[in-house]
Write an enzyme that holds these catalytic residues in place. Structure first.
Site, PDB file in Angstrom:
ATOM      1  N   HIS A 148       6.083 -12.708  30.277  1.00  0.00           N
ATOM      2  CA  HIS A 148       5.549 -13.943  29.723  1.00  0.00           C
ATOM      3  C   HIS A 148       4.410 -13.620  28.763  1.00  0.00           C
ATOM      4  O   HIS A 148       3.477 -12.906  29.102  1.00  0.00           O
ATOM      5  CB  HIS A 148       5.037 -14.839  30.862  1.00  0.00           C
ATOM      6  CG  HIS A 148       4.387 -16.098  30.402  1.00  0.00           C
ATOM      7  ND1 HIS A 148       3.131 -16.476  30.824  1.00  0.00           N
ATOM      8  CD2 HIS A 148       4.811 -17.069  29.557  1.00  0.00           C
ATOM      9  CE1 HIS A 148       2.818 -17.638  30.267  1.00  0.00           C
ATOM     10  NE2 HIS A 148       3.816 -18.009  29.491  1.00  0.00           N
ATOM     11  N   HIS A 192      -2.475 -17.005  21.346  1.00  0.00           N
ATOM     12  CA  HIS A 192      -2.398 -17.810  22.555  1.00  0.00           C
ATOM     13  C   HIS A 192      -3.193 -19.087  22.366  1.00  0.00           C
ATOM     14  O   HIS A 192      -4.417 -19.057  22.278  1.00  0.00           O
ATOM     15  CB  HIS A 192      -2.937 -17.037  23.756  1.00  0.00           C
ATOM     16  CG  HIS A 192      -2.561 -17.641  25.070  1.00  0.00           C
ATOM     17  ND1 HIS A 192      -2.962 -18.887  25.460  1.00  0.00           N
ATOM     18  CD2 HIS A 192      -1.780 -17.171  26.077  1.00  0.00           C
ATOM     19  CE1 HIS A 192      -2.477 -19.163  26.651  1.00  0.00           C
ATOM     20  NE2 HIS A 192      -1.745 -18.139  27.048  1.00  0.00           N
TER      21      HIS A 192
END
Length: 449
Positions: A148, A192
């Site tokens: 992930h 992110h």
């Protein structure tokens, strides 16, 4: 702990998009009933594609696809018409001795010598994705460990999801790389939430490292699951992917969409050297780029950004998928446990590193192994992708790979994992790691200067 006003302001700007809000999206139970699924985190709101017919493709980007619709919200079923095609005849991988084997997904293939069949079963010894047994299996009949947010590796960063770099991930056995992208000034970056919080560089730079690894490992198939966070057109992705050196390795599907039985075996992909598989969650255009596959037309997911340690194996994205359609495509189990972090009026999700030993374990409540077993029981087959944070942690080194091996009915006997620092094992205060809290403060204060 008192937080300076300036720090709270900086956090609010940089982390606003990670704020947790109540959001609901339609899903289905295993009996096909459409239900409303409520989660504690906002689900991406991009449009989902539906193909009214199955389109047969020729190799390359010249294929033309029609009958594509896009939708938001609930749909009860898809109307997919099967198209019968024949695949190329290929020699399976057996390794050594110059022996060739002709077979069709069976390890009990028949050996041939100068074209004359014998009755001696041949056991393949050449590993495909680390296991000889995988060579004759369809791509859709293998459970893979998926990293992930694979690129987000940064010590003491609250936004990191992995500890080891992508080359080490691949060396250890990860075969699916998932990541979030952002479009900034004409370039695709790996960031992110925002590029101010964690910027791992460009997509092209990341894929160059993957390409180098794939050239050194010609018997491995690697899957890429791209999160198109800004919903930009797929043309923005083709150049960095091509420039990375992966272009000649890209797999182009034979149909759109691909059902379970449409996928080739790993040996077919490897012998053709078409072993880089690309999916994109939103805005894929397989009319223009058949190889950049729409994820949710071929792969569904369990609940997004889970905070529930029970990890229910329910289908969430795409919404409204019928049981029959769900059982005829691959699926990804999101098993990356998040922690709800509240700082005054701020709310965000971070990886729950304190429970990694349990979350990535083979057995026990909330474990990856328990979830995989439940998925297998619920859907009649295990997940194709096990999406995890910090794959190198668990109840023992390599526990996530042991779970995948059990789902694949093979024996895991590799060494794992790459060098670890042990820095994630911190004492928590009030349910929140002090290291994570300090990391947030230091990182955001530094970004202000």
């Amino acid at each position: 702990m008192r937080w300076p006003t300036v720090l709270l302001g900086l956090l609010a700007v940089a982390l606003a998009q990670d704020s947790s809000t109540e959001s609901s999206e339609s899903g289905t139970t295993t009996d096909g009933t459409v239900v409303s699924v409520t989660t504690p985190v906002a689900i991406p709101s991009g449009t989902y594609q539906e193909f009214s017919t199955t389109i047969t493709l020729s190799d390359g980007d010249e294929s033309v696809i029609a009958s594509t619709t896009h939708y938001n919200g609930t749909r009860t079923a898809s109307n997919q018409t099967a198209v019968t095609t024949t695949s190329d005849s290929l020699t399976l991988l057996v390794g050594g001795g110059g022996t060739t084997v002709i077979g069709n997904n069976s390890m009990n293939a028949t050996a041939t010598a100068t074209g004359t069949a014998t009755n001696t079963p041949v056991v393949n010894t050449r590993p495909c994705n680390n296991y000889p047994e995988f060579c004759t299996r369809k791509y859709s009949n293998i459970t893979m460990v998926a990293a992930h947010n694979s690129p987000f590796v940064r010590k003491n960063s609250v936004a990191a999801n992995q500890e080891l770099d992508v080359t080490t991930q691949l060396n250890d056995g990860v075969r699916t790389l998932q990541f979030q992208t952002h479009y900034v000034n004409g370039t695709i970056y790996l960031c992110h939430t925002t590029c101010q919080l964690l910027n791992a560089g460009t997509l092209e730079e990341y894929l160059i490292d993957v390409n180098k690894w794939m050239r050194r490992n010609p018997y491995d198939v690697v899957t890429f699951i791209i999160g198109n966070f800004d919903y930009v057109s797929p043309e923005n992705f083709t150049t960095p992917i091509y420039n990375s050196g992966l272009k000649d390795l890209i797999y182009t599907p034979t149909k759109v969409p691909m059902a379970l039985n449409d996928w080739p075996t790993l040996s077919e992909m490897i012998l053709k050297q078409k072993r880089a598989v690309f999916f994109m969650d939103y805005q894929a255009n397989q009319t223009a780029h058949p190889w950049l596959m729409d994820q949710f037309s071929q792969v569904w997911e369990t609940p997004f950004s889970p905070t529930d340690p029970a990890f229910p194996c329910t289908q969430q994205r795409p919404p409204g998928l019928s049981e029959a359609d769900a059982k005829d495509r691959m699926y990804m189990a999101n098993h990356n446990l998040n922690l709800q972090l509240n700082l005054g009026s701020l709310s965000m999700l971070i990886p729950n590193t304190a429970l990694l030993d349990e979350t990535n374990a083979v057995n026990g409540s909330g474990s990856l192994g328990e979830m995989a077993q439940e998925c297998n029981k619920t859907w009649g087959r295990p997940p194709n992708f096990l999406l995890v944070d910090y794959y190198n942690y668990g109840d023992f080194n390599g526990s996530v790979f042991e779970v995948a091996a059990q789902m694949n009915n093979v024996t895991y006997d590799r060494n794992c994992c790459g060098k670890t620092s042990g820095a994630l094992r911190e004492v928590s205060v009030g349910g929140m790691s002090t290291v994570l809290l300090v990391a947030v403060g230091v990182q955001m204060l530094m970004s202000a200067f």
